[in-house]
Design a protein around this motif. Structure first.
Motif, mmCIF file in Angstrom:
data_model
loop_
_atom_site.group_PDB
_atom_site.id
_atom_site.type_symbol
_atom_site.label_atom_id
_atom_site.label_comp_id
_atom_site.label_asym_id
_atom_site.label_seq_id
_atom_site.Cartn_x
_atom_site.Cartn_y
_atom_site.Cartn_z
ATOM 1 N N PHE A 89 0.713 -1.337 -0.037
ATOM 2 C CA PHE A 89 0.218 -0.040 0.065
ATOM 3 C C PHE A 89 0.885 1.149 -0.057
ATOM 4 N N ARG A 90 0.447 2.239 -0.950
ATOM 5 C CA ARG A 90 1.098 3.458 -0.793
ATOM 6 C C ARG A 90 1.064 4.323 0.283
ATOM 7 N N ASN A 91 -0.054 4.126 1.031
ATOM 8 C CA ASN A 91 -0.432 5.149 2.042
ATOM 9 C C ASN A 91 -1.514 4.424 2.760
ATOM 10 N N LYS A 92 -2.010 5.180 4.149
ATOM 11 C CA LYS A 92 -2.858 4.512 5.069
ATOM 12 C C LYS A 92 -4.374 4.655 4.228
ATOM 13 N N LYS A 93 -4.553 5.453 3.241
ATOM 14 C CA LYS A 93 -5.571 5.636 2.865
ATOM 15 C C LYS A 93 -6.170 4.247 1.900
ATOM 16 N N GLU A 94 -5.137 4.047 1.355
ATOM 17 C CA GLU A 94 -5.092 2.892 0.154
ATOM 18 C C GLU A 94 -5.351 1.680 1.223
ATOM 19 N N GLN A 95 -4.711 1.474 2.142
ATOM 20 C CA GLN A 95 -4.798 0.198 3.080
ATOM 21 C C GLN A 95 -6.199 0.067 3.383
ATOM 22 N N MET A 96 -6.837 1.240 4.234
ATOM 23 C CA MET A 96 -8.312 1.376 4.695
ATOM 24 C C MET A 96 -9.161 1.011 3.468
ATOM 25 N N GLU A 97 -8.823 1.209 2.322
ATOM 26 C CA GLU A 97 -9.673 1.061 1.185
ATOM 27 C C GLU A 97 -9.949 -0.601 0.900
ATOM 28 N N TYR A 98 -8.669 -1.141 1.018
ATOM 29 C CA TYR A 98 -8.746 -2.401 0.852
ATOM 30 C C TYR A 98 -9.356 -3.172 1.828
ATOM 31 N N TYR A 99 -9.374 -2.937 2.902
ATOM 32 C CA TYR A 99 -10.078 -3.523 4.109
ATOM 33 C C TYR A 99 -11.410 -3.300 4.199
ATOM 34 N N LYS A 100 -11.890 -2.234 3.415
ATOM 35 C CA LYS A 100 -13.371 -1.724 3.258
ATOM 36 C C LYS A 100 -13.821 -2.601 2.189
ATOM 37 N N LEU A 101 -12.803 -2.917 1.194
ATOM 38 C CA LEU A 101 -13.219 -3.972 -0.052
ATOM 39 C C LEU A 101 -13.741 -5.413 0.523
ATOM 40 N N VAL A 102 -12.609 -5.760 1.442
ATOM 41 C CA VAL A 102 -12.824 -7.140 2.100
ATOM 42 C C VAL A 102 -13.911 -7.190 2.966
ATOM 43 N N ARG A 103 -14.226 -6.142 3.730
ATOM 44 C CA ARG A 103 -15.619 -5.965 4.346
ATOM 45 C C ARG A 103 -16.793 -6.107 3.568
ATOM 46 N N ASN A 104 -16.715 -5.582 2.545
ATOM 47 C CA ASN A 104 -17.786 -5.287 1.296
ATOM 48 C C ASN A 104 -18.196 -6.797 0.790
ATOM 49 N N VAL A 105 -17.047 -7.344 0.282
ATOM 50 C CA VAL A 105 -17.051 -8.662 -0.142
ATOM 51 C C VAL A 105 -17.908 -9.520 0.742
ATOM 52 N N LYS A 106 -17.202 -9.555 1.821
ATOM 53 C CA LYS A 106 -17.754 -10.609 2.847
ATOM 54 C C LYS A 106 -19.286 -10.388 3.107
ATOM 55 N N LYS A 107 -19.692 -9.010 2.979
ATOM 56 C CA LYS A 107 -21.112 -8.771 3.151
ATOM 57 C C LYS A 107 -22.035 -9.143 1.955
ATOM 58 N N VAL A 108 -21.405 -8.732 0.765
ATOM 59 C CA VAL A 108 -22.163 -8.851 -0.352
ATOM 60 C C VAL A 108 -22.056 -10.266 -1.283
ATOM 61 N N TYR A 109 -20.998 -10.788 -1.061
ATOM 62 C CA TYR A 109 -20.690 -12.067 -1.848
ATOM 63 C C TYR A 109 -21.894 -13.244 -1.749
ATOM 64 N N PRO A 110 -22.124 -13.455 -0.411
ATOM 65 C CA PRO A 110 -23.145 -14.450 -0.237
ATOM 66 C C PRO A 110 -24.570 -14.093 -0.825
ATOM 67 N N ILE A 111 -24.831 -12.772 -0.751
ATOM 68 C CA ILE A 111 -26.284 -12.585 -1.565
ATOM 69 C C ILE A 111 -25.914 -12.607 -2.988
ATOM 70 N N ALA A 112 -24.984 -12.300 -3.549
ATOM 71 C CA ALA A 112 -24.832 -12.769 -5.006
ATOM 72 C C ALA A 112 -24.933 -14.176 -5.434
ATOM 73 N N ARG A 113 -24.423 -14.827 -4.402
ATOM 74 C CA ARG A 113 -24.422 -16.360 -4.739
ATOM 75 C C ARG A 113 -25.964 -16.880 -4.650
ATOM 76 N N GLU A 114 -26.538 -16.453 -3.574
ATOM 77 C CA GLU A 114 -27.896 -16.619 -3.191
ATOM 78 C C GLU A 114 -28.790 -16.241 -4.556
ATOM 79 N N ILE A 115 -28.503 -15.081 -5.222
ATOM 80 C CA ILE A 115 -29.274 -14.752 -6.433
ATOM 81 C C ILE A 115 -28.980 -15.728 -7.399
ATOM 82 N N ASN A 116 -27.884 -16.054 -7.691
ATOM 83 C CA ASN A 116 -27.269 -16.938 -8.730
ATOM 84 C C ASN A 116 -28.197 -18.270 -8.666
ATOM 85 N N LYS A 117 -28.212 -18.613 -7.428
ATOM 86 C CA LYS A 117 -28.843 -20.028 -7.062
ATOM 87 C C LYS A 117 -30.516 -19.762 -7.429
ATOM 88 N N THR A 118 -30.931 -18.528 -7.095
ATOM 89 C CA THR A 118 -32.616 -18.334 -7.402
ATOM 90 C C THR A 118 -32.696 -18.311 -8.850
#
Length: 200
Positions: A60-89
């Motif tokens: 990471f070039r700076n703290k902001k970039e690192q925080m954006e990565y952790y935000k992406l991880v959090r978002n994927v963990k929240k949204v990915y299961p929904i995307a899988r459910e939608i695909n199954k439906t």
């Protein structure tokens, strides 16, 4: 020297567990149930080694970039299961529609599914942030190989697809957005693979 020995042992272990086996059963060894395979007339312990993803460490070039990565991880963990459910439906709905006798029956079923989806997912969608909503659109494309716009159009017709696209555009999103694992979404793909595999 220790490194070479470790590599040899791991290679031998992988080779033994990747041998083609015809029949599999479980045998108790030392109080544990161990899967066994028949290989060339002999019963040997066998198992499947899970895939482990290894990526180059992120810099990471700076703290902001690192925080954006952790935000992406959090978002994927929240949204990915929904995307899988939608695909199954989507898959279940498509398969069921093929069994219906005529277009009228298919339209009735689609309306029931649409109503059920609204009841089930509206509370979840209201809790998503704008970034999570945009990520969900892309992950639905990743899971189903079709954009959200194409899916809505296929099941509900071009009028509703256009309506939902216009509504999304009012908020700066697009149902036509495609997932690009080699380009724009390369980091997202890395996170999804790691989350999917339980490594994150």
């Amino acid at each position: 020297m220790k490194t070479r020995l470790g590599i040899v042992l791991i290679t031998l272990f992988v080779f033994l567990f990747s041998l083609p086996c015809r029949a599999q059963e479980k045998t108790e060894i030392g109080g544990l149930l161990v899967p066994m395979c028949s290989y060339e007339g002999e019963m040997i312990p066998c198992g499947q080694i899970p895939t482990i993803y290894i990526f180059k460490p992120l810099k990471f070039r700076n703290k902001k970039e690192q925080m954006e990565y952790y935000k992406l991880v959090r978002n994927v963990k929240k949204v990915y299961p929904i995307a899988r459910e939608i695909n199954k439906t989507i898959i279940e709905t498509y398969e069921y529609l093929q069994t219906l006798p005529n277009e009228k029956a298919r339209q009735r079923h689609i309306k029931r599914v649409e109503k059920g989806l609204k009841e089930q997912y509206t509370p979840k969608m209201k809790k998503l942030s704008f970034a999570q909503g945009k990520l969900l659109i892309k992950l639905v494309d990743r899971q189903s190989n079709q954009t959200s716009y194409e899916l809505v159009r296929a099941f509900m017709g071009p009028f509703k697809a256009g309506f939902y696209q216009t509504f999304a555009a009012l908020f700066g999103a697009s149902l036509k957005k495609q997932y690009d694992p080699e380009g724009e979404d390369k980091l997202t793909e890395r996170v999804v693979l790691l989350v999917e595999n339980g490594q994150l």
